[in-house]
Design an enzyme around this catalytic site. Structure first.
Site, PDB file in Angstrom:
ATOM      1  N   ARG A  56       0.850  -1.200   0.000  1.00  0.00           N
ATOM      2  CA  ARG A  56       0.000   0.000   0.000  1.00  0.00           C
ATOM      3  C   ARG A  56       0.882   1.245   0.000  1.00  0.00           C
ATOM      4  NH1 ARG A  56       2.013   1.893   3.846  1.00  0.00           N
ATOM      5  NH2 ARG A  56       0.737   3.725   3.618  1.00  0.00           N
ATOM      6  N   GLY A  57       0.211   2.408  -0.084  1.00  0.00           N
ATOM      7  CA  GLY A  57       0.943   3.659  -0.217  1.00  0.00           C
ATOM      8  C   GLY A  57       1.163   3.894  -1.704  1.00  0.00           C
ATOM      9  N   ALA A  58       0.816   5.106  -2.163  1.00  0.00           N
ATOM     10  CA  ALA A  58       0.725   5.326  -3.610  1.00  0.00           C
ATOM     11  C   ALA A  58       1.974   4.890  -4.404  1.00  0.00           C
ATOM     12  CB  ALA A  58       0.363   6.780  -3.881  1.00  0.00           C
ATOM     13  N   ARG A  90      -7.324  -0.653  -7.054  1.00  0.00           N
ATOM     14  CA  ARG A  90      -7.746   0.455  -6.170  1.00  0.00           C
ATOM     15  C   ARG A  90      -7.894   1.700  -7.040  1.00  0.00           C
ATOM     16  NH1 ARG A  90      -4.464   1.032  -0.604  1.00  0.00           N
ATOM     17  NH2 ARG A  90      -6.362   2.170  -0.025  1.00  0.00           N
ATOM     18  N   GLN A 188      -2.382   2.899   9.858  1.00  0.00           N
ATOM     19  CA  GLN A 188      -1.057   2.977   9.210  1.00  0.00           C
ATOM     20  C   GLN A 188      -0.100   3.884   9.987  1.00  0.00           C
ATOM     21  OE1 GLN A 188      -4.019   3.383   7.679  1.00  0.00           O
ATOM     22  NE2 GLN A 188      -3.977   2.774   5.529  1.00  0.00           N
ATOM     23  N   ASP A 228      -1.987  10.742  -2.441  1.00  0.00           N
ATOM     24  CA  ASP A 228      -2.366   9.628  -3.327  1.00  0.00           C
ATOM     25  C   ASP A 228      -2.614  10.092  -4.747  1.00  0.00           C
ATOM     26  OD1 ASP A 228      -3.061   8.575  -0.483  1.00  0.00           O
ATOM     27  OD2 ASP A 228      -2.841   6.856  -1.827  1.00  0.00           O
ATOM     28  N   ASN A 238      -5.476  12.435  -0.014  1.00  0.00           N
ATOM     29  CA  ASN A 238      -4.581  11.651   0.859  1.00  0.00           C
ATOM     30  C   ASN A 238      -5.457  10.972   1.904  1.00  0.00           C
ATOM     31  OD1 ASN A 238      -1.869  10.819   1.576  1.00  0.00           O
ATOM     32  ND2 ASN A 238      -2.096  12.055   3.425  1.00  0.00           N
ATOM     33  N   LYS A 239      -4.846  10.197   2.745  1.00  0.00           N
ATOM     34  CA  LYS A 239      -5.579   9.395   3.734  1.00  0.00           C
ATOM     35  C   LYS A 239      -6.614  10.222   4.491  1.00  0.00           C
ATOM     36  CE  LYS A 239      -5.300   5.895   4.204  1.00  0.00           C
ATOM     37  NZ  LYS A 239      -6.224   4.988   3.480  1.00  0.00           N
TER      38      LYS A 239
HETATM   39  O1  MRU Z   1      -4.723   3.289   1.984  1.00  0.00           O
HETATM   40  P1  MRU Z   1      -3.225   3.476   1.919  1.00  0.00           P
HETATM   41  O2  MRU Z   1      -2.513   2.958   3.116  1.00  0.00           O
HETATM   42  O3  MRU Z   1      -2.652   2.966   0.613  1.00  0.00           O
HETATM   43  O4  MRU Z   1      -3.066   5.046   1.914  1.00  0.00           O
HETATM   44  C1  MRU Z   1      -1.779   5.605   1.941  1.00  0.00           C
HETATM   45  C2  MRU Z   1      -1.778   7.069   2.040  1.00  0.00           C
HETATM   46  O5  MRU Z   1      -2.809   7.719   2.083  1.00  0.00           O
HETATM   47  C3  MRU Z   1      -0.442   7.731   1.992  1.00  0.00           C
HETATM   48  O6  MRU Z   1      -0.414   8.889   2.776  1.00  0.00           O
HETATM   49  C4  MRU Z   1      -0.152   8.120   0.536  1.00  0.00           C
HETATM   50  O7  MRU Z   1      -0.296   7.005  -0.298  1.00  0.00           O
HETATM   51  C5  MRU Z   1       1.164   8.670   0.371  1.00  0.00           C
HETATM   52  S1  MRU Z   1       2.355   7.385   0.438  1.00  0.00           S
HETATM   53  C6  MRU Z   1       3.868   7.982   0.129  1.00  0.00           C
END
Ligand code: MRU
Length: 333
Positions: A56-58, A90, A188, A228, A238-239
């Site tokens: 996970r994470g973009a 996703r 996270q 994201d 973002n999250k």
């Molecule tokens: O749902 P996730 O854990 O994939 O979401 C991640 C985030 O929102 C991060 O802040 C974002 O991807 C930036 S990662 C460098």
């Protein structure tokens, strides 16, 4: 990233890599309790790992997707079909789409699948290092910082986006303190960011999401989050919970930075209202470790991301430098 393994030795590992014909990754759902390494031999397995948040994470989703495309090519699967399968995993993180299209172009040009995917993953790490260098210039010795979710090495193959400037500041001898908000419902911030900060020896505290305004009122010098997807006008997804922090930061005059590689900028999406926000399962909110904690009969809503308007952003820290929201058009590749 530094990781203390089961045998007690500290190893330098990445969040995702390719080995012996397989895409290998840390199962991020198991952290911080265990560093479990899993591997996949097909693009559909990699797509599922993205969907269920093993990875996970973009930017890390992007690298995983690149390895998924690599597997499709090695397994002689129709790469256009594989691209569609992986893109369906996703909807919000732009890196997923960027990486799949990048791989499609390389594969169609006849490039070696493993070399192409490895170079995609390596280039993210290089970009994160540059983000760390630019971001470190903004951090002064003794600063108190805040971040949300996990935009560290786990989210980006290695080094991180929001955590890159913090790592660089720490490595250059600056004393910093980081508030990591826990990030309900998937945690996270508590389980991944705090784990990374611990491995690096960076002083920090986990705070409940709802405590951000309280701590900002007591003194936070800077907020750095990841992204994201960033729209052409600088609005960014973002999250969930990022938007709240940006509003409160404005109230207290705290600089609010977004750290992201250019692969997270979607110049074809005009504004934040055009960004698709992923809605995840209710059970992520109503259950803890598979046990229902909410009243039976109550429903729950679970948007994975929110959109913060560009006007609340002080600057975007990218591998090309730091840009005000009004300047991001100049980054277009
Ligand atoms: O749902 P996730 O854990 O994939 O979401 C991640 C985030 O929102 C991060 O802040 C974002 O991807 C930036 S990662 C460098």
């Amino acid at each position: 990233m530094k990781a203390r393994m089961e045998d007690g030795k500290v190893s330098d590992i990445r969040a995702v890599w390719f080995d012996n014909g397989k895409c290998v990754m840390i199962d991020q759902r198991e952290l911080p309790a265990a560093i479990k390494i899993v591997s996949f031999g097909t693009h559909t397995e990699v797509a599922e790992a993205i969907r269920n948040m093993t990875t996970r994470g973009a930017p890390c989703i992007g690298a995983s997707a690149a390895y998924g495309m690599c597997l499709a090519a090695l397994n002689k699967v129709d790469i256009d079909k594989a691209a569609a399968d992986i893109k369906a995993a996703r909807p919000t993180a732009y890196d997923l789409f960027y990486a799949v299209d990048w791989m499609l172009a390389k594969l169609k040009a006849g490039e070696d699948p493993v070399k192409a995917a490895d170079s995609y993953a390596d280039s993210i790490v290089d970009k994160c290092k540059a983000i760390g260098r630019y971001g470190n210039e903004l951090i002064r010795d003794g600063m108190t910082l805040m971040t949300h979710c996990n935009a560290g090495a786990l989210a980006t193959v290695d080094v991180g986006t929001a955590l890159a400037p913090m790592r660089a500041a720490h490595d250059s001898g600056k004393k910093i303190f980081v508030y990591a908000s826990e990030t309900r419902p998937r945690l996270q911030g508590m389980q991944l960011t705090a784990w990374e900060l611990n491995q690096e020896g960076i002083d920090h505290a986990i705070i409940p999401d709802g405590a951000s305004a309280y701590y900002m009122s007591k003194g936070v010098d800077m907020i750095i989050v990841g992204a994201d997807r960033i729209a052409a006008n600088g609005d960014f997804a973002n999250k969930i919970g990022t938007f709240d922090k940006a509003i409160v930061a404005k109230r207290f005059g705290i600089p609010f930075y977004v750290a992201a590689p250019v692969s997270t900028f979607d110049f074809n999406t005009r504004t934040g209202s055009d960004i698709v926000i992923e809605q995840r399962a209710e059970t992520e909110v109503t259950e803890i470790s598979g046990i229902r904690i909410a009243p039976v009969g109550s429903k729950a809503l679970n948007p994975a991301f929110d959109v913060t308007p560009a006007e609340l952003v002080t600057g975007f820290i990218t591998e090309k430098g730091v840009f005000a929201p009004s300047e991001i058009g100049s980054m277009k590749e």
